[in-house]
Design a protein around this motif. Structure first.
Motif, PDB file in Angstrom:
ATOM      1  N   ALA A  13     -16.994  20.236  28.405  1.00 49.29           N
ATOM      2  CA  ALA A  13     -17.959  19.670  29.340  1.00 49.29           C
ATOM      3  C   ALA A  13     -17.225  19.211  30.595  1.00 49.29           C
ATOM      4  O   ALA A  13     -16.076  18.755  30.519  1.00 49.29           O
ATOM      5  N   PRO A  14     -17.848  19.315  31.771  1.00 50.43           N
ATOM      6  CA  PRO A  14     -17.202  18.836  32.997  1.00 50.43           C
ATOM      7  C   PRO A  14     -16.761  17.375  32.904  1.00 50.43           C
ATOM      8  O   PRO A  14     -15.737  16.991  33.483  1.00 50.43           O
ATOM      9  N   ALA A  15     -17.522  16.559  32.162  1.00 49.69           N
ATOM     10  CA  ALA A  15     -17.182  15.143  32.035  1.00 49.69           C
ATOM     11  C   ALA A  15     -15.880  14.914  31.282  1.00 49.69           C
ATOM     12  O   ALA A  15     -15.337  13.799  31.305  1.00 49.69           O
ATOM     13  N   GLN A  16     -15.357  15.957  30.629  1.00 49.71           N
ATOM     14  CA  GLN A  16     -14.103  15.800  29.893  1.00 49.71           C
ATOM     15  C   GLN A  16     -12.869  15.923  30.777  1.00 49.71           C
ATOM     16  O   GLN A  16     -11.746  15.713  30.308  1.00 49.71           O
ATOM     17  N   ALA A  17     -13.077  16.255  32.056  1.00 49.00           N
ATOM     18  CA  ALA A  17     -11.930  16.414  32.956  1.00 49.00           C
ATOM     19  C   ALA A  17     -11.174  15.104  33.108  1.00 49.00           C
ATOM     20  O   ALA A  17      -9.933  15.074  33.055  1.00 49.00           O
ATOM     21  N   ARG A  18     -11.897  14.031  33.303  1.00 41.98           N
ATOM     22  CA  ARG A  18     -11.228  12.731  33.506  1.00 41.98           C
ATOM     23  C   ARG A  18     -10.448  12.298  32.268  1.00 41.98           C
ATOM     24  O   ARG A  18      -9.274  11.901  32.385  1.00 41.98           O
ATOM     25  N   PRO A  19     -11.037  12.348  31.055  1.00 40.75           N
ATOM     26  CA  PRO A  19     -10.248  12.023  29.858  1.00 40.75           C
ATOM     27  C   PRO A  19      -9.030  12.931  29.695  1.00 40.75           C
ATOM     28  O   PRO A  19      -7.962  12.478  29.274  1.00 40.75           O
ATOM     29  N   ALA A  20      -9.186  14.218  30.025  1.00 43.29           N
ATOM     30  CA  ALA A  20      -8.063  15.145  29.894  1.00 43.29           C
ATOM     31  C   ALA A  20      -6.901  14.736  30.785  1.00 43.29           C
ATOM     32  O   ALA A  20      -5.734  14.739  30.370  1.00 43.29           O
ATOM     33  N   LEU A  21      -7.209  14.359  32.024  1.00 41.92           N
ATOM     34  CA  LEU A  21      -6.160  13.961  32.951  1.00 41.92           C
ATOM     35  C   LEU A  21      -5.566  12.603  32.577  1.00 41.92           C
ATOM     36  O   LEU A  21      -4.382  12.344  32.816  1.00 41.92           O
ATOM     37  N   THR A  22      -6.397  11.740  31.975  1.00 48.18           N
ATOM     38  CA  THR A  22      -5.878  10.456  31.493  1.00 48.18           C
ATOM     39  C   THR A  22      -4.870  10.683  30.375  1.00 48.18           C
ATOM     40  O   THR A  22      -3.794  10.064  30.353  1.00 48.18           O
ATOM     41  N   ILE A  23      -5.197  11.573  29.458  1.00 52.61           N
ATOM     42  CA  ILE A  23      -4.273  11.910  28.367  1.00 52.61           C
ATOM     43  C   ILE A  23      -2.976  12.470  28.932  1.00 52.61           C
ATOM     44  O   ILE A  23      -1.873  12.116  28.499  1.00 52.61           O
ATOM     45  N   LYS A  24      -3.098  13.337  29.932  1.00 55.25           N
ATOM     46  CA  LYS A  24      -1.910  13.920  30.546  1.00 55.25           C
ATOM     47  C   LYS A  24      -0.998  12.836  31.103  1.00 55.25           C
ATOM     48  O   LYS A  24       0.223  12.836  30.866  1.00 55.25           O
ATOM     49  N   GLU A  38       2.738  11.753  29.914  1.00 56.70           N
ATOM     50  CA  GLU A  38       3.859  11.774  30.857  1.00 56.70           C
ATOM     51  C   GLU A  38       4.613  10.446  30.841  1.00 56.70           C
ATOM     52  O   GLU A  38       5.819  10.408  31.099  1.00 56.70           O
ATOM     53  N   LEU A  39       3.887   9.370  30.533  1.00 59.18           N
ATOM     54  CA  LEU A  39       4.498   8.044  30.450  1.00 59.18           C
ATOM     55  C   LEU A  39       5.003   7.732  29.047  1.00 59.18           C
ATOM     56  O   LEU A  39       5.345   6.591  28.739  1.00 59.18           O
ATOM     57  N   ASP A  40       5.065   8.766  28.194  1.00 55.71           N
ATOM     58  CA  ASP A  40       5.645   8.652  26.848  1.00 55.71           C
ATOM     59  C   ASP A  40       4.917   7.662  25.951  1.00 55.71           C
ATOM     60  O   ASP A  40       5.534   7.027  25.093  1.00 55.71           O
ATOM     61  N   LEU A  41       3.600   7.509  26.151  1.00 54.99           N
ATOM     62  CA  LEU A  41       2.840   6.689  25.205  1.00 54.99           C
ATOM     63  C   LEU A  41       2.872   7.386  23.850  1.00 54.99           C
ATOM     64  O   LEU A  41       2.482   8.555  23.741  1.00 54.99           O
ATOM     65  N   PRO A  42       3.337   6.720  22.793  1.00 55.76           N
ATOM     66  CA  PRO A  42       3.407   7.371  21.478  1.00 55.76           C
ATOM     67  C   PRO A  42       2.039   7.868  21.015  1.00 55.76           C
ATOM     68  O   PRO A  42       1.006   7.256  21.330  1.00 55.76           O
ATOM     69  N   LEU A  43       2.059   8.956  20.271  1.00 57.38           N
ATOM     70  CA  LEU A  43       0.792   9.559  19.819  1.00 57.38           C
ATOM     71  C   LEU A  43      -0.090   8.576  19.044  1.00 57.38           C
ATOM     72  O   LEU A  43      -1.301   8.538  19.285  1.00 57.38           O
ATOM     73  N   ARG A  50       4.242  -2.492  30.203  1.00 60.68           N
ATOM     74  CA  ARG A  50       5.276  -3.539  30.184  1.00 60.68           C
ATOM     75  C   ARG A  50       6.572  -2.999  29.592  1.00 60.68           C
ATOM     76  O   ARG A  50       7.670  -3.301  30.086  1.00 60.68           O
ATOM     77  N   ARG A  51       6.453  -2.175  28.538  1.00 63.15           N
ATOM     78  CA  ARG A  51       7.651  -1.574  27.950  1.00 63.15           C
ATOM     79  C   ARG A  51       8.345  -0.665  28.957  1.00 63.15           C
ATOM     80  O   ARG A  51       9.579  -0.644  29.063  1.00 63.15           O
ATOM     81  N   LEU A  52       7.546   0.107  29.716  1.00 64.24           N
ATOM     82  CA  LEU A  52       8.123   0.992  30.725  1.00 64.24           C
ATOM     83  C   LEU A  52       8.821   0.192  31.828  1.00 64.24           C
ATOM     84  O   LEU A  52       9.899   0.580  32.305  1.00 64.24           O
ATOM     85  N   GLU A  53       8.195  -0.902  32.242  1.00 69.25           N
ATOM     86  CA  GLU A  53       8.806  -1.738  33.280  1.00 69.25           C
ATOM     87  C   GLU A  53      10.118  -2.329  32.786  1.00 69.25           C
ATOM     88  O   GLU A  53      11.108  -2.396  33.535  1.00 69.25           O
ATOM     89  N   ASP A  54      10.155  -2.757  31.514  1.00 64.01           N
ATOM     90  CA  ASP A  54      11.399  -3.278  30.945  1.00 64.01           C
ATOM     91  C   ASP A  54      12.469  -2.197  30.920  1.00 64.01           C
ATOM     92  O   ASP A  54      13.639  -2.436  31.247  1.00 64.01           O
ATOM     93  N   ARG A  55      12.051  -0.984  30.508  1.00 67.91           N
ATOM     94  CA  ARG A  55      12.997   0.136  30.448  1.00 67.91           C
ATOM     95  C   ARG A  55      13.513   0.479  31.844  1.00 67.91           C
ATOM     96  O   ARG A  55      14.703   0.738  32.036  1.00 67.91           O
ATOM     97  N   LEU A  56      12.598   0.456  32.822  1.00 65.52           N
ATOM     98  CA  LEU A  56      13.005   0.745  34.197  1.00 65.52           C
ATOM     99  C   LEU A  56      13.995  -0.304  34.692  1.00 65.52           C
ATOM    100  O   LEU A  56      14.997   0.024  35.346  1.00 65.52           O
ATOM    101  N   GLY A  57      13.719  -1.575  34.368  1.00 63.01           N
ATOM    102  CA  GLY A  57      14.637  -2.636  34.768  1.00 63.01           C
ATOM    103  C   GLY A  57      16.016  -2.445  34.152  1.00 63.01           C
ATOM    104  O   GLY A  57      17.036  -2.601  34.826  1.00 63.01           O
ATOM    105  N   ARG A  58      16.045  -2.071  32.853  1.00 66.56           N
ATOM    106  CA  ARG A  58      17.333  -1.839  32.192  1.00 66.56           C
ATOM    107  C   ARG A  58      18.053  -0.658  32.821  1.00 66.56           C
ATOM    108  O   ARG A  58      19.285  -0.696  33.000  1.00 66.56           O
TER     109      ARG A  58
END
Length: 297
Positions: A45-56, A60-65, A106-114
């Motif tokens: 469905a066209p409405a699935q485009a936004r969820p698809a890009l959110t998942i992408k 990309e930010l390594d959120l665990p499955l 927050r985890r990403l920001e901590d990792r970036l700081g390290r």
């Protein structure tokens, strides 16, 4: 079927490859709106485009499955009554989804700081001109309340936090002088050893204090000293500086290092403002030798 998109059409509007869309489906992250039972063709469905890009983006930010699945479930619960007015459950679902992402950010920001601090430390190590200032100093005698303990192998810093809680309760008010700690070198070389955490305070020990707290008199001691500025990620560079200073000047170690937390987490939540005095304590014969050398000079 007229309102649905083939997987190829959906791929074009989202810039997600067909292979990626199939993988999202197999992982249960993005289920097509319809799958033809005869051909197996996927339709979206066209409405699935936004969820698809959110998942992408979340991948990309390594959120665990597992976290990503919990996020999608919470988002689905939050959207369950779309068009019928928001309910308490909907708000709770959306809030839970936001918390999952916020925690990961927050985890990403901590990792970036390290990572940034590691880069800064590496640049210093690669610069032959970069030297941390070290001096030979005599620390004055001091009366303190202290907690001494054997740090077990593999222990995290919970032992330090527990000691400070006992000391704070015993002192009852904020001391004028900063807290400190004395640590055997084996804590760093072997992962365990004797530690003493202290707060400056005059005796006697107040009634009701924890049994772990005792009065302690720190004697006058000589040390190779440097002030470490900023977070403790690169504290090893300051340790290397004071230890190297002692070795080059043939000053024998007392097998203890003392840290004095001039400005620390108790004072500010901005790690860049932390200041830690690192004192590489010297054996008494080395201290006498250094004193006579300075006197003759």
């Amino acid at each position: 079927m007229a309102e649905l998109l083939t997987i190829g059409e959906f791929s074009r509007i989202t810039h997600l490859s067909i292979r990626t869309l199939r993988r999202y489906h197999e992982q249960g992250l993005l289920v097509p709106a319809e799958v033809d039972p005869a051909t197996g063709y996927r339709y979206y469905a066209p409405a699935q485009a936004r969820p698809a890009l959110t998942i992408k983006r979340l991948r990309e930010l390594d959120l665990p499955l597992p976290d990503l699945r919990r996020f999608l479930e919470a988002e689905s619960a939050g959207e369950g009554a779309t068009g019928h007015g928001a309910t308490g459950c909907d708000a709770t679902g959306h809030g839970a989804a936001q918390q999952i992402v916020a925690a990961h950010l927050r985890r990403l920001e901590d990792r970036l700081g390290r990572t940034q601090r590691a880069v800064q430390a590496l640049r210093e190590l690669l610069d032959p001109q970069a030297q941390r200032a070290v001096s030979l100093e005599v620390l004055p005698p001091q009366r303190v309340l202290a907690v001494s303990l054997d740090v077990p192998p593999g222990a995290e810093l919970s032992w330090y936090d527990a000691a400070m809680r006992d000391l704070d309760a015993a002192v009852g008010r904020r001391p004028v002088l900063p807290p400190g700690g004395r640590y055997e070198h084996t804590i760093f070389t072997e992962g365990h050893g004797r530690a003493t955490v202290y707060l400056p305070a005059e005796p006697p020990l107040p009634p009701g204090a924890s049994d772990a707290v005792r009065e302690l008199h720190l004697p006058q001691r000589t040390a190779a000293v440097a002030t470490h500025c900023g977070p403790h990620d690169d504290l090893d560079l300051t340790y290397a500086a004071v230890g190297t200073f002692a070795a080059r000047n043939r000053l024998r170690s007392a097998d203890l290092v003392e840290e004095i937390y001039l400005v620390g987490p108790r004072d500010t939540d901005q790690p860049d403002r932390w200041r830690t005095l690192v004192a590489w304590l010297l054996a008494s014969d080395s201290a006498r030798s250094s004193d006579s050398t300075q006197s003759s000079a």
